[in-house]
Design a protein around this motif. Structure first.
Motif, PDB file in Angstrom:
ATOM      1  N   THR A 242       0.848  -1.194   0.000  1.00  0.00           N
ATOM      2  CA  THR A 242       0.000   0.000   0.000  1.00  0.00           C
ATOM      3  C   THR A 242       0.886   1.247   0.000  1.00  0.00           C
ATOM      4  OG1 THR A 242      -1.628  -1.208   1.317  1.00  0.00           O
ATOM      5  CG2 THR A 242      -1.856   1.175   1.241  1.00  0.00           C
ATOM      6  N   PRO A 243       0.507   2.279  -0.744  1.00  0.00           N
ATOM      7  CA  PRO A 243       1.288   3.514  -0.684  1.00  0.00           C
ATOM      8  C   PRO A 243       1.179   4.167   0.693  1.00  0.00           C
ATOM      9  CG  PRO A 243      -0.699   3.818  -2.005  1.00  0.00           C
ATOM     10  CD  PRO A 243      -0.603   2.366  -1.719  1.00  0.00           C
ATOM     11  N   ALA A 244       2.278   4.708   1.171  1.00  0.00           N
ATOM     12  CA  ALA A 244       2.301   5.446   2.445  1.00  0.00           C
ATOM     13  C   ALA A 244       2.296   6.938   2.134  1.00  0.00           C
ATOM     14  CB  ALA A 244       3.530   5.062   3.252  1.00  0.00           C
ATOM     15  N   TYR A 245       1.474   7.715   2.861  1.00  0.00           N
ATOM     16  CA  TYR A 245       1.314   9.148   2.596  1.00  0.00           C
ATOM     17  C   TYR A 245       1.791   9.958   3.794  1.00  0.00           C
ATOM     18  CZ  TYR A 245      -1.933   7.428  -0.979  1.00  0.00           C
ATOM     19  OH  TYR A 245      -2.490   6.785  -2.039  1.00  0.00           O
ATOM     20  N   ASN A 246       2.223  11.191   3.484  1.00  0.00           N
ATOM     21  CA  ASN A 246       2.481  12.141   4.562  1.00  0.00           C
ATOM     22  C   ASN A 246       1.212  12.950   4.808  1.00  0.00           C
ATOM     23  OD1 ASN A 246       2.314  13.931   2.453  1.00  0.00           O
ATOM     24  ND2 ASN A 246       4.488  14.456   2.430  1.00  0.00           N
ATOM     25  N   ASP A 247       1.316  13.937   5.703  1.00  0.00           N
ATOM     26  CA  ASP A 247       0.136  14.728   6.049  1.00  0.00           C
ATOM     27  C   ASP A 247      -0.407  15.535   4.879  1.00  0.00           C
ATOM     28  OD1 ASP A 247       0.332  13.732   8.555  1.00  0.00           O
ATOM     29  OD2 ASP A 247       1.369  15.482   9.404  1.00  0.00           O
ATOM     30  N   LYS A 248       0.408  15.732   3.865  1.00  0.00           N
ATOM     31  CA  LYS A 248      -0.014  16.501   2.699  1.00  0.00           C
ATOM     32  C   LYS A 248      -0.589  15.605   1.598  1.00  0.00           C
ATOM     33  CE  LYS A 248       3.413  20.134   3.477  1.00  0.00           C
ATOM     34  NZ  LYS A 248       4.564  20.859   2.883  1.00  0.00           N
ATOM     35  N   GLY A 249      -0.705  14.316   1.885  1.00  0.00           N
ATOM     36  CA  GLY A 249      -1.248  13.401   0.893  1.00  0.00           C
ATOM     37  C   GLY A 249      -0.242  12.972  -0.146  1.00  0.00           C
ATOM     38  N   GLU A 250       1.025  13.220   0.107  1.00  0.00           N
ATOM     39  CA  GLU A 250       2.073  12.850  -0.840  1.00  0.00           C
ATOM     40  C   GLU A 250       2.560  11.439  -0.524  1.00  0.00           C
ATOM     41  OE1 GLU A 250       4.015  17.323  -1.323  1.00  0.00           O
ATOM     42  OE2 GLU A 250       4.796  15.902   0.187  1.00  0.00           O
ATOM     43  N   VAL A 251       2.807  10.654  -1.566  1.00  0.00           N
ATOM     44  CA  VAL A 251       3.314   9.298  -1.377  1.00  0.00           C
ATOM     45  C   VAL A 251       4.778   9.374  -0.977  1.00  0.00           C
ATOM     46  CG1 VAL A 251       3.747   7.054  -2.459  1.00  0.00           C
ATOM     47  CG2 VAL A 251       1.694   8.347  -3.067  1.00  0.00           C
ATOM     48  N   ILE A 252       5.075   8.807   0.184  1.00  0.00           N
ATOM     49  CA  ILE A 252       6.441   8.873   0.698  1.00  0.00           C
ATOM     50  C   ILE A 252       7.101   7.506   0.784  1.00  0.00           C
ATOM     51  CG2 ILE A 252       6.008  10.991   1.983  1.00  0.00           C
ATOM     52  CD1 ILE A 252       5.679   9.227   4.492  1.00  0.00           C
ATOM     53  N   GLY A 253       6.390   6.472   0.343  1.00  0.00           N
ATOM     54  CA  GLY A 253       6.955   5.124   0.406  1.00  0.00           C
ATOM     55  C   GLY A 253       5.864   4.079   0.287  1.00  0.00           C
ATOM     56  N   THR A 254       6.173   2.878   0.747  1.00  0.00           N
ATOM     57  CA  THR A 254       5.211   1.774   0.691  1.00  0.00           C
ATOM     58  C   THR A 254       5.184   1.022   2.015  1.00  0.00           C
ATOM     59  OG1 THR A 254       6.890   0.294  -0.220  1.00  0.00           O
ATOM     60  CG2 THR A 254       5.470   1.423  -1.795  1.00  0.00           C
ATOM     61  N   ILE A 255       4.042   0.452   2.293  1.00  0.00           N
ATOM     62  CA  ILE A 255       3.859  -0.415   3.463  1.00  0.00           C
ATOM     63  C   ILE A 255       3.468  -1.793   2.935  1.00  0.00           C
ATOM     64  CG2 ILE A 255       2.543  -0.827   5.572  1.00  0.00           C
ATOM     65  CD1 ILE A 255       1.998   2.201   5.640  1.00  0.00           C
ATOM     66  N   GLY A 256       4.096  -2.840   3.451  1.00  0.00           N
ATOM     67  CA  GLY A 256       3.805  -4.181   2.962  1.00  0.00           C
ATOM     68  C   GLY A 256       3.623  -5.191   4.065  1.00  0.00           C
ATOM     69  N   ILE A 257       2.799  -6.175   3.790  1.00  0.00           N
ATOM     70  CA  ILE A 257       2.622  -7.315   4.691  1.00  0.00           C
ATOM     71  C   ILE A 257       2.413  -8.542   3.819  1.00  0.00           C
ATOM     72  CG2 ILE A 257       0.118  -7.002   4.919  1.00  0.00           C
ATOM     73  CD1 ILE A 257       0.504  -7.919   7.891  1.00  0.00           C
ATOM     74  N   ALA A 258       3.029  -9.656   4.224  1.00  0.00           N
ATOM     75  CA  ALA A 258       2.957 -10.876   3.420  1.00  0.00           C
ATOM     76  C   ALA A 258       2.683 -12.068   4.318  1.00  0.00           C
ATOM     77  CB  ALA A 258       4.255 -11.093   2.644  1.00  0.00           C
ATOM     78  N   ARG A 259       1.828 -12.945   3.834  1.00  0.00           N
ATOM     79  CA  ARG A 259       1.430 -14.131   4.599  1.00  0.00           C
ATOM     80  C   ARG A 259       1.821 -15.384   3.835  1.00  0.00           C
ATOM     81  NH1 ARG A 259      -4.238 -14.137   7.401  1.00  0.00           N
ATOM     82  NH2 ARG A 259      -2.908 -12.916   8.784  1.00  0.00           N
ATOM     83  N   ASP A 260       2.318 -16.386   4.554  1.00  0.00           N
ATOM     84  CA  ASP A 260       2.703 -17.658   3.943  1.00  0.00           C
ATOM     85  C   ASP A 260       1.446 -18.392   3.473  1.00  0.00           C
ATOM     86  OD1 ASP A 260       3.403 -20.410   3.520  1.00  0.00           O
ATOM     87  OD2 ASP A 260       5.233 -20.080   4.656  1.00  0.00           O
ATOM     88  N   ILE A 261       1.386 -18.672   2.178  1.00  0.00           N
ATOM     89  CA  ILE A 261       0.232 -19.377   1.615  1.00  0.00           C
ATOM     90  C   ILE A 261       0.676 -20.665   0.917  1.00  0.00           C
ATOM     91  CG2 ILE A 261      -1.177 -17.306   1.320  1.00  0.00           C
ATOM     92  CD1 ILE A 261      -0.329 -17.340  -1.664  1.00  0.00           C
ATOM     93  N   THR A 262       1.821 -21.202   1.354  1.00  0.00           N
ATOM     94  CA  THR A 262       2.364 -22.389   0.695  1.00  0.00           C
ATOM     95  C   THR A 262       1.376 -23.543   0.741  1.00  0.00           C
ATOM     96  OG1 THR A 262       4.580 -21.696   1.370  1.00  0.00           O
ATOM     97  CG2 THR A 262       4.320 -23.961   0.620  1.00  0.00           C
ATOM     98  N   GLN A 263       0.792 -23.796   1.891  1.00  0.00           N
ATOM     99  CA  GLN A 263      -0.150 -24.904   2.002  1.00  0.00           C
ATOM    100  C   GLN A 263      -1.355 -24.692   1.104  1.00  0.00           C
ATOM    101  OE1 GLN A 263       0.298 -27.798   3.550  1.00  0.00           O
ATOM    102  NE2 GLN A 263       2.350 -27.088   4.101  1.00  0.00           N
ATOM    103  N   ARG A 264      -1.822 -23.445   1.050  1.00  0.00           N
ATOM    104  CA  ARG A 264      -2.971 -23.164   0.187  1.00  0.00           C
ATOM    105  C   ARG A 264      -2.629 -23.377  -1.278  1.00  0.00           C
ATOM    106  NH1 ARG A 264      -4.755 -17.199  -0.525  1.00  0.00           N
ATOM    107  NH2 ARG A 264      -3.746 -17.476  -2.538  1.00  0.00           N
ATOM    108  N   LYS A 265      -1.412 -22.936  -1.673  1.00  0.00           N
ATOM    109  CA  LYS A 265      -0.999 -23.101  -3.063  1.00  0.00           C
ATOM    110  C   LYS A 265      -0.874 -24.584  -3.423  1.00  0.00           C
ATOM    111  CE  LYS A 265       0.292 -20.321  -5.679  1.00  0.00           C
ATOM    112  NZ  LYS A 265      -0.397 -19.627  -6.787  1.00  0.00           N
ATOM    113  N   ARG A 266      -0.349 -25.358  -2.492  1.00  0.00           N
ATOM    114  CA  ARG A 266      -0.233 -26.796  -2.740  1.00  0.00           C
ATOM    115  C   ARG A 266      -1.619 -27.428  -2.872  1.00  0.00           C
ATOM    116  NH1 ARG A 266       4.492 -28.003   1.774  1.00  0.00           N
ATOM    117  NH2 ARG A 266       6.252 -27.183   0.543  1.00  0.00           N
ATOM    118  N   ALA A 267      -2.526 -26.981  -1.986  1.00  0.00           N
ATOM    119  CA  ALA A 267      -3.893 -27.510  -2.064  1.00  0.00           C
ATOM    120  C   ALA A 267      -4.555 -27.102  -3.379  1.00  0.00           C
ATOM    121  CB  ALA A 267      -4.716 -27.008  -0.875  1.00  0.00           C
ATOM    122  N   GLU A 268      -4.315 -25.847  -3.808  1.00  0.00           N
ATOM    123  CA  GLU A 268      -4.884 -25.386  -5.071  1.00  0.00           C
ATOM    124  C   GLU A 268      -4.328 -26.176  -6.244  1.00  0.00           C
ATOM    125  OE1 GLU A 268      -3.966 -21.269  -5.125  1.00  0.00           O
ATOM    126  OE2 GLU A 268      -5.668 -20.687  -3.863  1.00  0.00           O
TER     127      GLU A 268
END
Length: 619
Positions: A242-268
């Motif tokens: 997700t884009p990270a914003y400052n108080d002026k609404g300017e994009v100053i970077g990114t925020i990320g989160i990742a979850r292990d889905i190996t079991q789901r991928k194998r099941a799929e």
């Protein structure tokens, strides 16, 4: 509702003065949420003019922040105002984040937090004429809660997901502990580094390209991608950036989160493979396979069934009913079957019925249908069926029945002339035997012996025909006792034979005892015959478990046979080379009796090492 205070007891007071004196924003809305009036605090806090806000819809003036994917201010405010109109009483939203636009174009927003209260105003007819919106700006209070950020860091360090934040140059400014553990580094070592310092080059390039896309588009991105951890293990993760914003609404970077889905991928992957295998089955089987929903409409079916009903692809059958694809009289039969299944939850098994092919020819199909229950088996929610074309089998059965009837008739009709020939041969031998030349006497004896042999063949044919003509009368029968009777008769007929016969006690089954005695007489009798040259003959009668089914067996140590001949043993008139007597009808008769009992029979053997005959009995 509270009783309205009489006007004559209220002093002549200018209430506008009170609203204007309130230090927090105050709005008066109509029931359509249009802004009719606002106090000075409102204009001061929002930095708007009356021309920009009055006589305009509240949510037009204050839309959700389009750059915040989790923005919920509009939704929460609308829900509160709707409750005011519906429940006719004041409603508090609680604390809510509702960002304010800080540019006329509304392309930049400032994060703000509020605690609004909406109060209805009633007119003379007791209808809501206005809504007063009081709200307090608590943004500063929220910002002062720095301890919450520390708590959040502790939480993010404790979750199994990996999380991080990068600046505009794609350098890490924060990572949680699971992230650091995944790439085999300390948290402090990663600050100021890029993906190139943490991951294999090909993956790092991919991750950084995603960051650039998020910053450029100002939109959140969700992607499933591989991850190679420090120990070399390759896993799959679902990443949200997700884009990270400052108080002026300017994009100053990114925020990320990742979850292990190996079991789901194998099941799929396994599910995909299963779906592909299932599709291959549906496309290639000649059986009519189908699944119907609770309304008897097809959810899937085999390609063969689709083509039978004039469809090019089985998917074209989805959602259709029997009455949409079959003649009315056949559809009615199928619907009646499924009415029983849905009503009683009982399967329809081994039902043979006619159907029409595309050319209008009558063919035959054997059908099994099973109910599909919901999770607690309280209700039937569908039907699964398999139907197999048995036209050839029906034709063969009919031909066999006609042949058996013919054999039975011929055999019966042959008895009388054979009896005449046999009788005259005996009379001639008795009356003229001493006057006949030796050669003629030999011919006469040959005629008589041939009639006896022919009579035995007729008896065998009649027994073979009767094996399928007689009605089966099942009852609980002691098979061990039947086997002992057969063994005793064989021993009485040849008392000089040394044969060790072992019979398992307690063998019982639901069978026709008369027909089963024929079975045991033939099989045990064959074992007795084919062990005739053994000095120490051994015959064993018992049971064996075959995948949960009881199989009865007769085993001997006689001459045995080549396994390549195993299937032909049950053909009428087939005899093994070098066989010991017999007409080759016995095992054919046995196979028919076992088949009539719903079972099957097979043999295993090896030349010089004996043979074993197995058979099962159906329920």
């Amino acid at each position: 509702m509270k009783e309205r205070v009489r006007d004559d007891v209220i002093p002549d007071i200018d209430f506008r003065m009170f609203f204007e004196s309130v230090p927090d924003p105050c709005l008066i809305l109509d029931p359509d949420f249009n802004i009719l009036w606002a106090n000075p605090s409102f204009f001061e806090v929002t930095m708007m003019t009356p021309a920009e806000s009055l006589k305009r819809n509240l949510f037009e003036v204050f839309p959700d922040n389009p750059y915040d994917p989790n923005a919920a201010g509009v939704r929460k405010f609308k829900a509160s105002l709707a409750r005011v109109l519906q429940e006719r009483r004041a409603d508090s939203v609680g604390m809510v984040r509702y960002d304010l636009p800080i540019t006329p174009e509304k392309n930049m927003f400032e994060t703000r937090f509020w605690t609004p209260v909406n109060v209805p105003v009633f007119g003379p007819d007791n209808e809501i004429t206005h809504i007063i919106l009081f709200t307090k700006d608590v943004t500063q209070t929220i910002r002062q809660k720095t301890d919450a950020q520390a708590d959040l860091r502790r939480i993010l360090d404790g979750i199994p997901d990996i999380a991080w934040m990068k600046d505009g140059e794609e350098k890490f400014i924060w990572v949680n502990k699971p992230f650091a553990e995944a790439c085999g580094r300390d948290v402090e070592d990663l600050i100021g580094k890029t993906d190139m310092d943490a991951w294999p080059p090909e993956l790092a390039a991919r991750y950084m390209a995603d960051d650039e896309e998020v910053i450029r588009s100002r939109k959140r991105k969700t992607v499933e991608e591989p991850l190679v951890s420090a120990n070399g293990e390759e896993t799959w993760i679902e990443t949200i950036k997700t884009p990270a914003y400052n108080d002026k609404g300017e994009v100053i970077g990114t925020i990320g989160i990742a979850r292990d889905i190996t079991q789901r991928k194998r099941a799929e992957a396994a599910l995909q493979e299963l779906n592909e295998d299932f599709t291959i089955l549906l496309n290639n089987t000649t059986d009519f396979i189908y699944l119907k929903d609770q309304n008897s409409r097809f959810r899937f079916c085999s390609q063969s069934l689709a083509e039978l009903t004039g469809h090019k692809d089985w998917r074209d059958m989805i959602g259709k009913h029997d009455r949409d694809v079959f003649p009315a009289e056949l559809a009615k039969i199928y619907m009646e079957e499924e009415t029983v299944i849905f009503g009683q939850g009982q399967a329809v098994l081994d039902k043979t019925a006619p159907y029409l092919d595309l050319d209008g020819n009558v063919r035959w199909v054997n059908t099994n249908k099973w109910p599909i229950f919901n999770s607690d088996r309280s209700r039937v929610i569908g039907v699964f069926g398999i139907s197999r074309d048995v036209t050839q089998r029906k034709m063969t059965e009919q031909a066999n029945q006609e042949l058996e009837a013919f054999n039975y008739s011929v055999a019966h009709d042959l008895r009388k002339p054979l009896a005449v020939i046999s009788g005259y041969a005996q009379i001639m031998k008795q009356a003229c035997g001493d006057r006949l030349q030796e050669k003629c006497s030999t011919y006469l004896q040959s005629i008589y012996d041939s009639t006896l042999n022919m009579n035995r063949i007729i008896d065998a044919l009649l027994n073979f025909a009767n094996a399928t003509r007689f009605q089966i009368h099942r009852r609980t029968t002691d098979l061990s006792a039947l086997a002992k009777e057969v063994a005793a008769e064989l021993a009485f007929a040849e008392p000089d034979r040394r044969v060790s016969i072992t019979i398992q006690p307690g063998m019982k089954a639901e069978i026709d005892p008369d027909l089963m005695r024929v079975v045991l007489g033939n099989i045990i009798g064959n074992a007795w015959k084919f062990t005739g040259k053994e000095a120490e003959a051994v015959i064993e009668v018992g049971t064996s478990d075959m995948d949960g089914t009881t199989a009865y067996f007769v085993r001997d140590n006689g001459v045995g046979f080549d396994q390549s001949e195993a299937e032909r043993l049950f053909d009428p008139f087939y005899r093994l080379e070098g066989g010991v007597g017999g007409l080759g009808i016995g095992l054919a008769t046995v196979e028919r009796i076992i088949s009539r009992h719903g079972g099957r029979i097979w043999a295993e053997g090896e030349p010089g090492k004996g043979a074993t005959f197995y058979f099962t009995i159906g329920k």
